[in-house]
Design a protein around this motif. Structure first.
Motif, PDB file in Angstrom:
ATOM      1  N   ASP A 107       0.822  -1.212   0.000  1.00 22.00           N
ATOM      2  CA  ASP A 107       0.000   0.000   0.000  1.00 22.00           C
ATOM      3  C   ASP A 107       0.856   1.263   0.000  1.00 22.00           C
ATOM      4  OD1 ASP A 107      -2.311  -1.703   0.314  1.00 22.00           O
ATOM      5  OD2 ASP A 107      -1.719  -1.908   2.412  1.00 22.00           O
ATOM      6  N   ILE A 108       1.889   1.256   0.823  1.00 23.39           N
ATOM      7  CA  ILE A 108       2.763   2.426   0.886  1.00 23.39           C
ATOM      8  C   ILE A 108       3.519   2.585  -0.429  1.00 23.39           C
ATOM      9  CG2 ILE A 108       4.568   3.567   2.205  1.00 23.39           C
ATOM     10  CD1 ILE A 108       1.830   3.014   3.658  1.00 23.39           C
ATOM     11  N   GLU A 109       3.825   1.469  -1.084  1.00 23.41           N
ATOM     12  CA  GLU A 109       4.494   1.526  -2.386  1.00 23.41           C
ATOM     13  C   GLU A 109       3.627   2.238  -3.419  1.00 23.41           C
ATOM     14  OE1 GLU A 109       6.832  -1.524  -5.403  1.00 23.41           O
ATOM     15  OE2 GLU A 109       5.038  -2.242  -4.371  1.00 23.41           O
ATOM     16  N   VAL A 110       2.311   2.039  -3.346  1.00 21.97           N
ATOM     17  CA  VAL A 110       1.396   2.740  -4.251  1.00 21.97           C
ATOM     18  C   VAL A 110       1.646   4.240  -4.178  1.00 21.97           C
ATOM     19  CG1 VAL A 110      -1.019   3.374  -4.633  1.00 21.97           C
ATOM     20  CG2 VAL A 110      -0.419   0.990  -4.212  1.00 21.97           C
ATOM     21  N   ALA A 111       1.671   4.752  -2.950  1.00 24.46           N
ATOM     22  CA  ALA A 111       1.825   6.191  -2.752  1.00 24.46           C
ATOM     23  C   ALA A 111       3.223   6.676  -3.108  1.00 24.46           C
ATOM     24  CB  ALA A 111       1.503   6.541  -1.299  1.00 24.46           C
ATOM     25  N   THR A 112       4.228   5.909  -2.720  1.00 29.38           N
ATOM     26  CA  THR A 112       5.608   6.318  -2.980  1.00 29.38           C
ATOM     27  C   THR A 112       5.875   6.439  -4.471  1.00 29.38           C
ATOM     28  OG1 THR A 112       6.338   5.232  -0.948  1.00 29.38           O
ATOM     29  CG2 THR A 112       8.020   5.726  -2.589  1.00 29.38           C
ATOM     30  N   ARG A 113       5.423   5.459  -5.229  1.00 26.83           N
ATOM     31  CA  ARG A 113       5.665   5.474  -6.675  1.00 26.83           C
ATOM     32  C   ARG A 113       4.867   6.571  -7.377  1.00 26.83           C
ATOM     33  NH1 ARG A 113       8.065   1.073  -9.319  1.00 26.83           N
ATOM     34  NH2 ARG A 113       8.712  -0.649  -7.968  1.00 26.83           N
ATOM     35  N   ALA A 114       3.718   6.930  -6.810  1.00 22.46           N
ATOM     36  CA  ALA A 114       2.861   7.941  -7.439  1.00 22.46           C
ATOM     37  C   ALA A 114       3.080   9.338  -6.867  1.00 22.46           C
ATOM     38  CB  ALA A 114       1.397   7.548  -7.272  1.00 22.46           C
ATOM     39  N   SER A 115       3.927   9.437  -5.849  1.00 22.38           N
ATOM     40  CA  SER A 115       4.193  10.723  -5.185  1.00 22.38           C
ATOM     41  C   SER A 115       2.916  11.356  -4.637  1.00 22.38           C
ATOM     42  CB  SER A 115       4.895  11.693  -6.152  1.00 22.38           C
ATOM     43  OG  SER A 115       6.143  11.176  -6.560  1.00 22.38           O
ATOM     44  N   ILE A 116       2.095  10.510  -3.998  1.00 24.17           N
ATOM     45  CA  ILE A 116       0.917  11.010  -3.294  1.00 24.17           C
ATOM     46  C   ILE A 116       1.086  10.695  -1.811  1.00 24.17           C
ATOM     47  CG2 ILE A 116      -0.589  10.721  -5.305  1.00 24.17           C
ATOM     48  CD1 ILE A 116      -1.768   8.217  -3.865  1.00 24.17           C
ATOM     49  N   PRO A 117       0.354  11.373  -0.924  1.00 22.19           N
ATOM     50  CA  PRO A 117       0.471  11.089   0.508  1.00 22.19           C
ATOM     51  C   PRO A 117      -0.091   9.710   0.851  1.00 22.19           C
ATOM     52  CG  PRO A 117      -0.627  13.200   0.106  1.00 22.19           C
ATOM     53  CD  PRO A 117      -0.574  12.484  -1.190  1.00 22.19           C
ATOM     54  N   SER A 118       0.394   9.156   1.951  1.00 19.52           N
ATOM     55  CA  SER A 118      -0.100   7.859   2.409  1.00 19.52           C
ATOM     56  C   SER A 118      -0.333   7.882   3.908  1.00 19.52           C
ATOM     57  CB  SER A 118       0.887   6.746   2.060  1.00 19.52           C
ATOM     58  OG  SER A 118       2.136   6.975   2.689  1.00 19.52           O
ATOM     59  N   ILE A 119      -1.283   7.059   4.328  1.00 19.47           N
ATOM     60  CA  ILE A 119      -1.564   6.858   5.748  1.00 19.47           C
ATOM     61  C   ILE A 119      -1.299   5.392   6.060  1.00 19.47           C
ATOM     62  CG2 ILE A 119      -3.332   6.873   7.546  1.00 19.47           C
ATOM     63  CD1 ILE A 119      -4.706   9.140   6.011  1.00 19.47           C
ATOM     64  N   GLY A 120      -0.353   5.142   6.945  1.00 20.87           N
ATOM     65  CA  GLY A 120      -0.024   3.785   7.350  1.00 20.87           C
ATOM     66  C   GLY A 120      -0.826   3.384   8.573  1.00 20.87           C
ATOM     67  N   CYS A 121      -1.505   2.261   8.481  1.00 16.79           N
ATOM     68  CA  CYS A 121      -2.379   1.806   9.567  1.00 16.79           C
ATOM     69  C   CYS A 121      -1.606   0.869  10.492  1.00 16.79           C
ATOM     70  CB  CYS A 121      -3.606   1.117   8.989  1.00 16.79           C
ATOM     71  SG  CYS A 121      -4.601   2.223   7.953  1.00 16.79           S
ATOM     72  N   ALA A 122      -1.103   1.430  11.582  1.00 14.05           N
ATOM     73  CA  ALA A 122      -0.272   0.665  12.508  1.00 14.05           C
ATOM     74  C   ALA A 122      -1.068  -0.374  13.279  1.00 14.05           C
ATOM     75  CB  ALA A 122       0.432   1.615  13.475  1.00 14.05           C
ATOM     76  N   TYR A 123      -2.394  -0.277  13.262  1.00 10.37           N
ATOM     77  CA  TYR A 123      -3.240  -1.262  13.945  1.00 10.37           C
ATOM     78  C   TYR A 123      -3.434  -2.521  13.099  1.00 10.37           C
ATOM     79  CZ  TYR A 123      -6.729   0.795  10.828  1.00 10.37           C
ATOM     80  OH  TYR A 123      -7.391   1.256   9.720  1.00 10.37           O
ATOM     81  N   GLY A 124      -2.950  -2.494  11.852  1.00 11.57           N
ATOM     82  CA  GLY A 124      -3.134  -3.622  10.947  1.00 11.57           C
ATOM     83  C   GLY A 124      -2.104  -4.711  11.149  1.00 11.57           C
ATOM     84  N   TYR A 125      -1.759  -5.408  10.065  1.00 12.40           N
ATOM     85  CA  TYR A 125      -0.953  -6.618  10.186  1.00 12.40           C
ATOM     86  C   TYR A 125       0.473  -6.479   9.676  1.00 12.40           C
ATOM     87  CZ  TYR A 125      -5.549  -8.540  11.074  1.00 12.40           C
ATOM     88  OH  TYR A 125      -6.788  -8.776  11.596  1.00 12.40           O
ATOM     89  N   GLY A 126       0.842  -5.322   9.188  1.00 13.35           N
ATOM     90  CA  GLY A 126       2.193  -5.138   8.694  1.00 13.35           C
ATOM     91  C   GLY A 126       3.195  -4.937   9.816  1.00 13.35           C
ATOM     92  N   ASP A 127       4.445  -5.296   9.543  1.00 14.14           N
ATOM     93  CA  ASP A 127       5.525  -4.984  10.469  1.00 14.14           C
ATOM     94  C   ASP A 127       5.729  -3.464  10.471  1.00 14.14           C
ATOM     95  OD1 ASP A 127       8.055  -6.309  11.909  1.00 14.14           O
ATOM     96  OD2 ASP A 127       8.727  -4.531  10.802  1.00 14.14           O
ATOM     97  N   PRO A 128       6.080  -2.877  11.614  1.00 15.96           N
ATOM     98  CA  PRO A 128       6.285  -1.417  11.641  1.00 15.96           C
ATOM     99  C   PRO A 128       7.235  -0.907  10.566  1.00 15.96           C
ATOM    100  CG  PRO A 128       6.249  -2.279  13.872  1.00 15.96           C
ATOM    101  CD  PRO A 128       6.206  -3.475  12.954  1.00 15.96           C
ATOM    102  N   SER A 129       8.216  -1.722  10.191  1.00 15.64           N
ATOM    103  CA  SER A 129       9.170  -1.290   9.168  1.00 15.64           C
ATOM    104  C   SER A 129       8.495  -1.066   7.818  1.00 15.64           C
ATOM    105  CB  SER A 129      10.288  -2.321   9.017  1.00 15.64           C
ATOM    106  OG  SER A 129       9.775  -3.563   8.555  1.00 15.64           O
TER     107      SER A 129
END
Length: 219
Positions: free
Chosen positions: A174-196
């Motif tokens: 999900d964060i890759e979507v935003a990084t590649r498109a140069s748009i803002p992103s919101i990371g959901c720390a309550y989800g299942y991804g590692d903090p990194s």
């Protein structure tokens, strides 16, 4: 006039997927053990949640290196069927506050778009059962794009939607979507991804209720 478009990942961002995914994956793994393909082991939740949000082929070929296509497709169908049964039995759930958060953004004039590495039946049944289908202006499922990476799907569909745009999700895809498109992103720390996985997110949130305020800060 739309105030912009918020793209949402689903599993681990809106949907508390482990309630359905954990028992389904354990059952499929037990079948793989019976087939002599993997060794018996107790799958911990911490291990299982790693695979949420992955495209199906990538997940199985990484989870079980060397697995042949016919076998992983059978196992994947077992997981999908069991999750669907659990959903219709009332065992699934959104994260607390998700529906209210989506309704708030919708009322504020944002267009909401669903962007997930899932199939169309999964998307449609979940949104309908949880009563949030009417809140989304568009739904995009990786299955309908040949399971290309999520960032490529976004780049195909983004021009159809109002700007500014924000991506919301819990995994590196999900964060890759935003990084590649140069748009803002919101990371959901309550989800299942590692903090990194969320280190490149513009903002991180600890609950769905924090998302509207984060969006206001970004756009």
């Amino acid at each position: 006039m739309s105030k912009g478009t918020i793209f949402f990942d689903y599993d681990g961002t809106l949907h508390d997927s482990m309630k359905l995914y954990s028992p389904a994956l354990r059952k499929a793994y037990a079948w793989l053990v019976d087939q002599g393909i993997v060794e018996p082991q107790e799958l911990r939740d911490e291990e299982i949640c790693r695979w949420l949000g992955w495209q199906v082929e990538d997940m199985w070929t990484t989870f079980v290196p060397g697995i042949d296509e016919a076998t992983w497709r059978t196992a994947a169908k077992m997981v999908a069927d069991d999750m669907n049964k659990g959903l219709h039995a009332g065992k699934g759930a959104l994260f607390p506050g998700v529906k209210e958060m989506l309704e708030e953004l919708y009322a504020q004039g944002f267009d909401l778009a669903f962007l997930s590495n899932c199939g169309r039946p999964y998307c449609d049944s979940h949104l309908r059962i949880f009563g949030i289908d009417h809140l989304f202006a568009a739904t995009y499922c990786a299955e309908e794009f040949g399971f290309i990476p999520k960032w490529q799907i976004y780049q195909q569909v983004a021009p159809q939607h109002a700007y500014p745009q924000v991506m919301v999700g819990d995994r590196f895809h999900d964060i890759e979507v935003a990084t590649r498109a140069s748009i803002p992103s919101i990371g959901c720390a309550y989800g299942y991804g590692d903090p990194s996985e969320l280190e490149a997110a513009t903002i991180t949130v600890d609950s769905p209720a924090q998302i509207p305020a984060a969006i206001q800060r970004l756009i």
